[in-house]
Scaffold this motif. Structure first.
Motif, short mmCIF file in Angstrom:
data_model
loop_
_atom_site.label_atom_id
_atom_site.label_comp_id
_atom_site.label_asym_id
_atom_site.label_seq_id
_atom_site.Cartn_x
_atom_site.Cartn_y
_atom_site.Cartn_z
N ARG A 29 4.78 -14.84 -4.00
CA ARG A 29 5.50 -14.21 -4.44
C ARG A 29 5.00 -13.33 -5.15
N ARG A 30 3.72 -14.50 -6.22
CA ARG A 30 3.34 -13.62 -6.44
C ARG A 30 2.13 -12.36 -5.96
N ARG A 31 1.57 -12.82 -4.66
CA ARG A 31 0.68 -12.11 -4.38
C ARG A 31 1.65 -11.04 -3.68
N ARG A 32 2.84 -10.50 -3.83
CA ARG A 32 3.86 -10.11 -2.77
C ARG A 32 3.57 -8.82 -4.18
N ASN A 33 4.13 -9.39 -4.97
CA ASN A 33 3.99 -8.81 -6.25
C ASN A 33 3.26 -7.65 -7.01
N GLU A 34 1.34 -8.29 -6.43
CA GLU A 34 0.79 -7.80 -6.58
C GLU A 34 1.04 -6.77 -6.50
N SER A 39 0.21 -0.93 -4.32
CA SER A 39 0.59 0.30 -3.82
C SER A 39 1.65 1.31 -4.60
N LEU A 40 2.50 0.70 -5.55
CA LEU A 40 2.75 2.22 -6.04
C LEU A 40 1.49 1.94 -7.67
N GLY A 41 0.84 1.45 -8.08
CA GLY A 41 -0.44 2.74 -8.78
C GLY A 41 -0.70 4.07 -7.57
N LEU A 42 -1.22 3.29 -7.00
CA LEU A 42 -2.25 3.68 -5.62
C LEU A 42 -1.63 4.97 -5.47
N ALA A 43 0.15 4.42 -5.24
CA ALA A 43 0.65 6.43 -4.77
C ALA A 43 0.75 6.99 -5.96
#
Ligand SMILES: Nc1ncnc2c1ncn2[C@@H]1O[C@H](COP(=O)(O)OP(=O)(O)OP(=O)(O)O)[C@@H](O)[C@H]1O
Ligand SMILES: [Mg+2]
Lengths: 457, 283
Positions: A29-34, A39-43
Motif C-alpha cells: 500500500r505504501r509503495r502504491r501511495n508513493e 506520478s501526480l507530481g511528475l504530471a
C-alpha cells in the motif's frame, strides 16, 4: 527448562514471521501511495513545463518574424534639380555663435523642404520602367520616414548631391504585411491596405530582389513613431524600463533588505513594530493600480516630479516592490537555524557581528532571489505606469530618468492596440521577447553573482 | 521472554570498576578559590520550570561534572553561566549568579565581554558554514587577539592540535567545517572555543560523538586546561565524570540532588537517588 525455551523461541519466530507479513502487506500500500504521489507530481511538473513551452514557443514563433522587415535596396540619384540647396553656412569671423546656429537651422529647414519623395519615386521607377504606376502607389510601399534618411545623408555630406549612391530604405508597414503574407492576399481590393498597382509593384520588386527581408536593427535604435510604423522602434521604451529597473534596484533592494534585517533581527517586539509588520504584509496585497494612483497623487502632485518620467515610475514601482522584498528577506532570515546564531553568540560575537558575519551570508541566496523576484515583477508592471502618464507618445529616447518616456510593458500595451494589427501583432510579441530577454539577463546576472559569491566563501 | 534479555546487559557502571578509575583523581584542596556562585537559581521555559532553586559553588582550576538523566536540566543550568538562555525565546532566569564575585545578571553587564571570557562547547556540533580555518580564527579575530596572519595561523594550529584535530585537517584547512564528520565537527567546535582563551569553559557533552581515542585526547585536553581554567562538563558517561572531574553534581528533574567531591559522590553517595543513578537503576 529447555522445552520451554524452545517453545518460547518458536513462538517468537512465529511472531517475527507475522510481523514481517504485516509489514510486507503494508508495504504494497505504501509503495502504491508513493507511486501515485510521484506520478501526480511528475504530471504537475510536466504540465507546468508544457505550459511554459507552449507559451514561450508561441511568443517566439509570433515575435521572431517582426525582427525581419521588408527593405528596398536600390540606387538613388541625388538630382541637383530636385535637391537644389545652397552651401551650408559656416561660422564667419566676427559672427556670434548664436547667430551662426540660427543660420544653420534655417539652412536645415530649407533642406527639409526639398522634394525628397521625388528622388525615392524616381529610384523605384527605374525598376519598373514600363508601368504607369501612380506616385501615391509607389510611395505607399516605402516607409514615410525614408525621405528623412535621404535628407540626413545630404546634411551629413552635401557633396553627395549630383551623385548616384546605393541605398537601403525600409518598406512601409503595409508592404511588409503584403510580402510577409500577414494580410490575406485573396482579400478583395477594398479590404486590402495597398492599391492593386502597389501590390503588383511590390511583388515585382520582391521578385527582382530589390525588395528583400533584412534584420530590423532599427527596432532597437528608433523610438515609437505614429506616421511611420515600419520604422518605429522600442529604444525609448527599453531605456525607460532600464532606468526604472535601475531605480528599483538602487532604492527597493537596499531599503527592503535593510528594513527586513532591522525588523527581523533588531526591532524590539512592541505595538509599533507589530503595526509596521501588519501594514507591510497588507501592502503586499494592494493591487498595483492603487500604487499608481498613490504615485500620481504623491510624487507628481505633491512633490512635483515630471509626468511620464521614469523617475516617478521607478519610485512607484519601488513602493510596490518593497513589501515583496521585505517579506521574502525576512522569511529567509527566519530560516537560519538558531544553532548558528548560538555558535556566534557563544563565542562572544555581538548581535550585529552575528547578523553580519553569520546570518546574512547564509541568507544571501534567498535575499538575491527575493530581490530578483521583486525587480522582475516591477519590470513587467503596466497598470501603475498608465496612471502616471507613461503611456504618452514620446518621440525621443530619454537621456535621463527625468525625461519623458514609456516602458516596455506599456509599449506592448500600446502596440497591441494599434489599428494596423497585421503589422503590430508580431511586433507586440517581439517586444515581449525583448522584455523577457531583459528579465532573463537580470536573472543570469543574479545567478552569476551568487555563484561568484559562493566561490569566494 | 523479558525485554531485559533482548536488550542485552544493563549499562555496567558498577562501583568497583569506578573505584579503579577514581584512584587517578585527587580531591581538590579545601583552599581552592570559588569561581562561580549560583544562589537560588530558577529557570523557566514559558510556564514550565526546568531548574528548581539550585545553589552551587563551582571551584577554580578544577573540572566540575554535571550528571543526571536526560532532560533533567544540565544543559539549561550550564547555559545560565554565559547567559545563553537569553537567546532562547521564552526562557527566564531567576536568582543570582556570580563569577569572580561579579553578578552576571545585572543589566549593565556586557554579555559580549562575558561570553568572550566564558567559552562554550554546545551539545550539538554547530560549526559555522565557513572554512575550518575561519571557524577557529573567528573568535580571536573579533576580539582582536590576533593582529597578523602569522599570529592567526599559529593560534589556529595550536587550537586544532589541542583538540586533536590538526593531523586530520591540516591539509584541508580551507574546506568548509560543515563537511567534517560529526566527531570532527565536535572537536572543531572545541578548538574554536579554546582559541579565544576563555577563563571558564562550559562543555556540554563534548565527547558524545567521539571514539575512545578522540575522547582520550579531549580528556587529556580537559585535564591540561584544568590547571589554569574553570571547566564545567556535562556528560552522560559516569566513567568520564569519574576520570576527569574533581567535583560532581547530580541533577534530577530540575533539582540538584547531590553535589560534592567526585570521589565521594561515586563511592559514598549521600543520596539514594544518586546511588541508583550511578549504578544504573534509573536514567
Ligand atoms: N528551548 C526550550 N524550550 C522549552 N523547553 C526546553 C527548552 N530546552 C529545554 N527544555 C526543557 O527543559 C528541560 C531540561 O532540558 P535540558 O536540555 O537542560 O536537559 P539536559 O539535562 O541537558 O538533557 P540531555 O541530557 O538530554 O541533554 C527539559 O524538560 C526540556 O524539555
Ligand atoms: Mg543537554
Amino acid at each position: 527448562m529447555a522445552e520451554i525455551d524452545k517453545s518460547g523461541q518458536s513462538a517468537m519466530i512465529d511472531q517475527a514471521d507475522e510481523r514481517r507479513h504485516i509489514i510486507r502487506q503494508g508495504l504494497g500500500r505504501r509503495r502504491r501511495n508513493e507511486a501515485i504521489f510521484r506520478s501526480l507530481g511528475l504530471a504537475a511538473a510536466l504540465s507546468a513545463f508544457g505550459f511554459v513551452v507552449v507559451l514561450f514557443g508561441n511568443i517566439v514563433a509570433s515575435g521572431l518574424p517582426a525582427f525581419w522587415q521588408v527593405n528596398i535596396e536600390t540606387e538613388v540619384t541625388f538630382d541637383p534639380e530636385v535637391v537644389n540647396i545652397e552651401e551650408r553656412p559656416v561660422l564667419q569671423p566676427g559672427q556670434s555663435v548664436a547667430e551662426y546656429r540660427r543660420e544653420d537651422l534655417a539652412w536645415q529647414r530649407r533642406v527639409s523642404l526639398a522634394n525628397w519623395n521625388a528622388l525615392i519615386e524616381a529610384a523605384i521607377r527605374q525598376h519598373a520602367p514600363d508601368s504607369d504606376v501612380d506616385t501615391r502607389s509607389i510611395l505607399s510601399i516605402v516607409d514615410p520616414n525614408a525621405r528623412f534618411v535621404l535628407r540626413d545623408m545630404v546634411i551629413e555630406n552635401p557633396g553627395i548631391v549630383g551623385e548616384t549612391v546605393p541605398i537601403r530604405l525600409l518598406g512601409s508597414a503595409n508592404a511588409d504585411n503584403w510580402i510577409k503574407g500577414t494580410i490575406d492576399r485573396s482579400l478583395p481590393d477594398h479590404r486590402q491596405q495597398l492599391s492593386p498597382e502597389a501590390r503588383a509593384l511590390a511583388d515585382a520588386l520582391h521578385e527582382e530582389g530589390v525588395m528583400r527581408m533584412r534584420f530590423a536593427s532599427h527596432l532597437f535604435t528608433n523610438v515609437d513613431s505614429r506616421v511611420a510604423p515600419a520604422s518605429a522602434g522600442l529604444a525609448g521604451a527599453f531605456m525607460g524600463s532600464l532606468y526604472m529597473m535601475l531605480i528599483v534596484i538602487v532604492l527597493a533592494v537596499p531599503i527592503g533588505v535593510a528594513s527586513a534585517i532591522y525588523l527581523e533581527e533588531f526591532a524590539p517586539q512592541n505595538r509599533l513594530t507589530d503595526l509596521i509588520e501588519v501594514n507591510i504584509n497588507n501592502l503586499a496585497a494592494v493591487p498595483s493600480i492603487v500604487f499608481g494612483l498613490l504615485g500620481a497623487a504623491v510624487f507628481i502632485n505633491v512633490f512635483g516630479l515630471p509626468l511620464s518620467a521614469p523617475l516617478a515610475g521607478g519610485l512607484v514601482l519601488t513602493l510596490m516592490t518593497l513589501p515583496t522584498i521585505i517579506i521574502a528577506t525576512r522569511s529567509s532570515l527566519r530560516a537560519v537555524p538558531p544553532s548558528l546564531r548560538q555558535a556566534a553568540l557563544g563565542l562572544g560575537a555581538s548581535h550585529t557581528q552575528m547578523v553580519f558575519h553569520h546570518v546574512l551570508p547564509v541568507t544571501y541566496p534567498g535575499i538575491l532571489t527575493a530581490s530578483i523576484l521583486g525587480v522582475a515583477q516591477a519590470l513587467g508592471e503596466t497598470a501603475p505606469l498608465l496612471l502616471i502618464g507613461m503611456n504618452a507618445f514620446v518621440a525621443n529616447i530619454p537621456t535621463s530618468p527625468l525625461d519623458q518616456s514609456t516602458a516596455l510593458p506599456v509599449q506592448i500595451f500600446l502596440w497591441q492596440g494599434n489599428e494596423n494589427r497585421n503589422f503590430f501583432e508580431p511586433r507586440t510579441f517581439a517586444t515581449i521577447i525583448v522584455l523577457l530577454g531583459l528579465m532573463l539577463s537580470l536573472n543570469a546576472l543574479a545567478i552569476y553573482l551568487r555563484s561568484r559569491f559562493e566561490k569566494r566563501k | 521472554m523479558s525485554r531485559r534479555a533482548l536488550a542485552g546487559p544493563p549499562q555496567n557502571t558498577n562501583r568497583f570498576a569506578m573505584h579503579d578509575v577514581l584512584s587517578r583523581t585527587k580531591p581538590i584542596s579545601a583552599d581552592t578559590r570559588i569561581r562561580i556562585t549560583a544562589r537560588d537559581v530558577n529557570v523557566f521555559y514559558g510556564a514550565t520550570q526546568a531548574i528548581r532553586t539550585i545553589s552551587m559553588d563551582i571551584p577554580d582550576c578544577a573540572v566540575t561534572a554535571f550528571i543526571g538523566p536526560s532532560g533533567c536540566g544540565k544543559s539549561t543550568f550550564l547555559r545560565c553561566f554565559n547567559r545563553m538562555n537569553d537567546t532562547i525565546e521564552g526562557a527566564r532566569v531567576e536568582g543570582r549568579i556570580e563569577i569572580d564575585g561579579e553578578d552576571i545578571y545585572t543589566p549593565d553587564l556586557d554579555v559580549v565581554e562575558l561570553r568572550a571570557r566564558i567559552g562554550m562547547v554546545f551539545q550539538k556540533p554547530n560549526p559555522f558554514p565557513k572554512s575550518i580555518f575561519d571557524n577557529v580564527a573567528y573568535g580571536p579575530r573579533i576580539h582582536g587577539l590576533v593582529r597578523t596572519r602569522g599570529e592567526t595561523e599559529e593560534v589556529v594550529e595550536r587550537s586544532l592540535q589541542r583538540a586533536g584535530l590538526w593531523k586530520e585537517v591540516k591539509d584541508r584547512l580551507h574546506e568548509p567545517g560543515t563537511g567534517l564528520s560529526g566527531g570532527q565537527q565536535q572537536r572543531l567546535c572545541i578548538a574554536r572555543a579554546i582559541a579565544v582563551g576563555p577563563e571558564v569553559i562550559l562543555m556540554d557533552e563534548p565527547c558524545s560523538a567521539l571514539d575512545p581515542i578522540a575522547t582520550a585526547v579531549i580528556e587529556e585536553l580537559i585535564d591540561e586546561l584544568r590547571t589554569n581554567y574553570t571547566i564545567v562538563l556535562v556528560t552522560h558517561s559516569m566513567q568520564q565524570a569519574a576520570r576527569v572531574s574533581q567535583k560532581t553534581a547530580f541533577f534530577h528533574l530540575g533539582k540538584l540532588i547531590e553535589y560534592g567531591d567526585t570521589e565521594q559522590v561515586f563511592t559514598r553517595p549521600a543520596e539514594r537517588q544518586t546511588e541508583d543513578y550511578i549504578s544504573g537503576k534509573i536514567g
